[in-house]
Design an enzyme around this catalytic site. Sequence first.
Site, PDB file in Angstrom:
ATOM      1  N   ASP A 210       2.008  -7.561   0.005  1.00 31.03           N
ATOM      2  CA  ASP A 210       3.382  -7.461  -0.131  1.00 31.03           C
ATOM      3  C   ASP A 210       4.138  -6.957   1.116  1.00 31.03           C
ATOM      4  OD1 ASP A 210       5.727  -7.355  -1.681  1.00 31.03           O
ATOM      5  OD2 ASP A 210       5.427  -5.130  -2.191  1.00 31.03           O
ATOM      6  N   ASP A 228       2.045   1.234   2.064  1.00 33.55           N
ATOM      7  CA  ASP A 228       1.967   0.640   0.720  1.00 33.55           C
ATOM      8  C   ASP A 228       0.811  -0.447   0.621  1.00 33.55           C
ATOM      9  OD1 ASP A 228       2.295   0.356  -1.740  1.00 33.55           O
ATOM     10  OD2 ASP A 228       4.518  -0.084  -1.861  1.00 33.55           O
TER      11      ASP A 228
END
Length: 355
Positions: A210, A228
Amino acid sequence: MHHAPPDLSFGDLTPEFMLDALEAAGLRADGRMLQLNSFENRVLLAHLEDPHDGCNVGIAKFYRPGRWSDAQILEEHGFAAELAAAEVPVAAPWTLTGGATLCHHQGQRLAVTPRQGGRGPELEDPEVLRWIGRLLARLHGVGRARPFAERLTWASAAPAQAARDWLIGHDAIPPEIAPGWDDAARRCIAAIQAAFDSLPDLRLTRLHGDCHPGNILWTPDRGPHFVDLDDAVMGPVVQDLWMLLPGPIHASDASRLQLNAVLDGYEQIAEFDDRELRLIEPLRTMRMIHHSAWLARRWGDPAFPLAFPWFGTSNYWLDQVAKLREQLEAMKPKDAPPTMARDEDIVNFDGDGFS
């Protein structure tokens, strides 16, 4: 529109509960907490009374129940630890009570990483893009050491098919629009699969998964670092490149030039298979279908209607039909594989050719 059932899985995350969870994890917070922008999980910044690994501020993530298994989360944490050991700048989870990176507390699961400051990268600067490209090549070098065993793989149209099946199966699309959307989605899924089938020897790697600009932080002294890894997957490396771009490379000079700069940095460290450029628009299309299903699945979470008030309207779905049809054109096979006139473009990118 028929929405997902109410999602009360985060209903017990009161400030008191989160303080107790941190203490159960071996971290005593001093009460100063700030909830951070995250929709999939609940994430907060917490000041600690006693530093942990030399840091007195942690980023606590409470994982959405039911999304990932413990094994999948721990595999993500293991990848982050491998990256940190290889000196790839990434926010890796702390070791908590019991020597684990994942803590369970009254039905919730918690991980904590050190706070790492920074701002968004200046993606208009070619040197910044080259630096990010070099960093991604290093990340993928670690990723090639072994495959994921538990996490998802983006190497076919399967994620898009699953998203389409969920949306249609749950009557998530207005009935007057559903047939048109489904026709466009089915045709897109076939085109996505055809694109992957055209690369039968595609090399798969552990990825960030991502890698949009919001998951890269920049500091003047250290440059970029990743945050993340929640969506880490197996897939082609181009998945970690295309989300850095402002738009499709076939429709935007800026996107083409920025991609060239990222690839210039990437290939200073590792080889890049130019054939993967064929997968940019299929991957973009897959993410579009997947994103619609993600919003629909999470609609019972009170945070989602507040943050995405436009979702689920007839205008939203009509716009999606139009965009999927545009993607069908973008995914049409070309007579030859995409090529990049990199040297000339990079010269223009550094000079007056970029705006």
